[in-house]
Design a protein around this motif. Structure first.
Motif, PDB file in Angstrom:
ATOM      1  N   HIS A 107      40.766  26.771  77.630  1.00  0.00           N
ATOM      2  CA  HIS A 107      40.402  28.137  78.024  1.00  0.00           C
ATOM      3  C   HIS A 107      39.195  28.117  78.958  1.00  0.00           C
ATOM      4  CE1 HIS A 107      36.772  28.153  75.538  1.00  0.00           C
ATOM      5  NE2 HIS A 107      37.473  27.543  74.608  1.00  0.00           N
ATOM      6  N   HIS A 108      38.838  29.312  79.459  1.00  0.00           N
ATOM      7  CA  HIS A 108      37.654  29.428  80.323  1.00  0.00           C
ATOM      8  C   HIS A 108      36.725  30.523  79.788  1.00  0.00           C
ATOM      9  CE1 HIS A 108      39.828  32.900  82.081  1.00  0.00           C
ATOM     10  NE2 HIS A 108      40.890  32.112  81.996  1.00  0.00           N
ATOM     11  N   VAL A 109      36.642  30.618  78.453  1.00  0.00           N
ATOM     12  CA  VAL A 109      35.795  31.646  77.830  1.00  0.00           C
ATOM     13  C   VAL A 109      34.323  31.269  78.002  1.00  0.00           C
ATOM     14  CG1 VAL A 109      35.148  32.727  75.630  1.00  0.00           C
ATOM     15  CG2 VAL A 109      37.564  32.358  76.180  1.00  0.00           C
ATOM     16  N   LYS A 110      33.554  32.190  78.565  1.00  0.00           N
ATOM     17  CA  LYS A 110      32.134  31.914  78.844  1.00  0.00           C
ATOM     18  C   LYS A 110      31.202  32.527  77.800  1.00  0.00           C
ATOM     19  CE  LYS A 110      33.160  32.171  83.782  1.00  0.00           C
ATOM     20  NZ  LYS A 110      34.541  32.628  83.475  1.00  0.00           N
ATOM     21  N   GLY A 111      31.730  33.414  76.977  1.00  0.00           N
ATOM     22  CA  GLY A 111      30.852  34.040  75.989  1.00  0.00           C
ATOM     23  C   GLY A 111      31.640  34.669  74.860  1.00  0.00           C
ATOM     24  N   PHE A 112      31.039  34.657  73.676  1.00  0.00           N
ATOM     25  CA  PHE A 112      31.641  35.260  72.480  1.00  0.00           C
ATOM     26  C   PHE A 112      30.613  36.233  71.917  1.00  0.00           C
ATOM     27  CE2 PHE A 112      32.315  35.231  67.811  1.00  0.00           C
ATOM     28  CZ  PHE A 112      33.644  35.643  67.770  1.00  0.00           C
ATOM     29  N   ILE A 113      31.025  37.499  71.744  1.00  0.00           N
ATOM     30  CA  ILE A 113      30.094  38.508  71.245  1.00  0.00           C
ATOM     31  C   ILE A 113      30.657  39.061  69.937  1.00  0.00           C
ATOM     32  CG2 ILE A 113      28.824  40.615  71.814  1.00  0.00           C
ATOM     33  CD1 ILE A 113      29.851  39.754  74.822  1.00  0.00           C
ATOM     34  N   SER A 114      29.878  38.912  68.889  1.00  0.00           N
ATOM     35  CA  SER A 114      30.338  39.298  67.553  1.00  0.00           C
ATOM     36  C   SER A 114      29.502  40.444  67.022  1.00  0.00           C
ATOM     37  CB  SER A 114      30.215  38.102  66.603  1.00  0.00           C
ATOM     38  OG  SER A 114      30.570  38.486  65.290  1.00  0.00           O
ATOM     39  N   SER A 115      30.120  41.248  66.179  1.00  0.00           N
ATOM     40  CA  SER A 115      29.334  42.284  65.518  1.00  0.00           C
ATOM     41  C   SER A 115      28.940  41.817  64.132  1.00  0.00           C
ATOM     42  CB  SER A 115      30.127  43.589  65.449  1.00  0.00           C
ATOM     43  OG  SER A 115      31.479  43.347  65.201  1.00  0.00           O
ATOM     44  N   SER A 116      27.782  42.309  63.695  1.00  0.00           N
ATOM     45  CA  SER A 116      27.323  42.194  62.310  1.00  0.00           C
ATOM     46  C   SER A 116      26.706  43.558  62.026  1.00  0.00           C
ATOM     47  CB  SER A 116      26.317  41.042  62.193  1.00  0.00           C
ATOM     48  OG  SER A 116      25.790  40.979  60.878  1.00  0.00           O
ATOM     49  N   ALA A 117      25.879  43.674  61.013  1.00  0.00           N
ATOM     50  CA  ALA A 117      25.306  44.986  60.709  1.00  0.00           C
ATOM     51  C   ALA A 117      23.892  44.857  60.161  1.00  0.00           C
ATOM     52  CB  ALA A 117      26.194  45.719  59.699  1.00  0.00           C
ATOM     53  N   VAL A 118      23.125  45.936  60.306  1.00  0.00           N
ATOM     54  CA  VAL A 118      21.753  45.921  59.774  1.00  0.00           C
ATOM     55  C   VAL A 118      21.772  45.874  58.248  1.00  0.00           C
ATOM     56  CG1 VAL A 118      20.729  47.090  61.773  1.00  0.00           C
ATOM     57  CG2 VAL A 118      21.555  48.454  59.840  1.00  0.00           C
ATOM     58  N   GLY A 119      22.954  46.039  57.666  1.00  0.00           N
ATOM     59  CA  GLY A 119      23.105  45.882  56.216  1.00  0.00           C
ATOM     60  C   GLY A 119      22.657  44.515  55.720  1.00  0.00           C
ATOM     61  N   ILE A 120      22.497  43.560  56.640  1.00  0.00           N
ATOM     62  CA  ILE A 120      22.057  42.211  56.246  1.00  0.00           C
ATOM     63  C   ILE A 120      20.660  42.240  55.631  1.00  0.00           C
ATOM     64  CG2 ILE A 120      20.982  41.492  58.447  1.00  0.00           C
ATOM     65  CD1 ILE A 120      22.604  38.771  57.988  1.00  0.00           C
TER      66      ILE A 120
END
Length: 305
Positions: A107-120
């Motif tokens: 692949h040629h994926v340059k970035g991965f952006i994930s969500s999390s939450a302030v619940g941490i």
């Protein structure tokens, strides 16, 4: 920048829908991952199956950037044992599957952006929480820890990874705000519990602009709080919303024990809270369109309340 291809998991949810529109407006191409691709869908759609742990390899080959917003809603129903499993599993499994395919497909994926939450951060009172602050120990904090851990596996593949710890997303199309607005509209609005618990919020458009920033700014890496610079208490949010909707608040606070009876463990969402810092994201040069609660609420409710 235009013409870059963005693959979104969870693209039909509240944030995914708005983000897809804003990406298209910015000149990007957008595709979604879906369990049941519809050939009449608004966006190019690739199939994935989390139960079987598989997805169409063409999705990974297509993408320049991957955004993961997938996850079962934490506020749709009471937290039974099986619902808690689903809340956790839908987040970690979606990330594992993406990670596995990113590791084995060319692949040629340059970035991965994930969500999390302030619940941490758990229920941290009025202490200002930074990205390095201690984690909470309740159910949502545990979910976020495992969610972020699975996203870091993508970082270990050598792909630039950004994780956003998202606050309460302000939108009139879904999420927490319409639920707070409903009783106010019916003249039965009231702060919840003590009303002193913090709600670290972000306007949906600012959140989507943050996702676009993470695509465009190659310096961004690691964990960032996705919250406005001015967290508000539950009481402040309730009062500001009533003012914007031109409705009086006639009831005293809804007692905590009543909410616990009604919602069970899920009452953690509304009775707990954390005051979360936006400093790290501000240091990237990002500017919020909606810094203050009042202007954020007016943009959503003033004209059509």
């Amino acid at each position: 920048m235009s013409g870059k291809k963005i693959l979104i998991a969870g693209g039909t949810g509240l944030v995914g829908t708005r983000l897809s529109e804003m990406l298209i407006d910015s000149g990007y191409e957008v595709a979604h991952l879906s369990r049941n691709p519809d050939k009449y869908a608004h966006y190019k759609t690739f199939k994935w199956d989390l139960k079987k742990g598989c997805l169409d390899e063409n999705a990974i080959k297509y993408a320049d950037y991957v955004i993961n917003l997938a996850g079962a809603s934490v506020s749709d129903e009471k937290w039974s044992g099986s619902r808690k499993k689903e809340i956790l599993h839908s987040r970690t499994q979606s990330t594992h599957v993406l990670c596995e395919y990113l590791s084995k497909v060319l692949h040629h994926v340059k970035g991965f952006i994930s969500s999390s939450a302030v619940g941490i951060y758990g229920n941290s009172g009025d202490k200002l929480m930074l990205e390095e602050s201690a984690y909470g120990s309740d159910f949502l904090a545990e979910v976020c820890k495992q969610w972020e851990h699975s996203a870091w596996q993508v970082h270990n593949l050598g792909i630039r990874t950004v994780i956003y710890r998202i606050g309460i997303v302000l939108s009139n199309k879904g999420g927490a705000l319409p639920q707070i607005a409903k009783p106010i509209r019916m003249l039965a609005g009231a702060p919840l519990g003590s009303g002193k618990q913090y709600m670290s919020w972000i306007h949906i458009d600012d959140l989507c602009r943050l996702f676009i920033k993470a695509i465009e700014d190659a310096q961004m890496q690691g964990v960032y709080n996705a919250v406005s610079p001015h967290p508000s208490t539950n009481e402040e949010v309730t009062k500001a919303l009533a003012a914007v909707m031109h409705k009086p608040l006639v009831f005293p606070n809804v007692p905590a024990f009543g909410l616990k009876l009604m919602l069970g463990e899920m009452s953690e969402i509304v009775l707990g809270g954390s005051r979360v810092s936006a400093n790290k994201v501000l240091q990237t040069g990002f500017t919020f369109e909606y810094n203050q609660l009042q202007e954020a609420l007016e943009s959503l409710y003033d004209k059509n309340s």
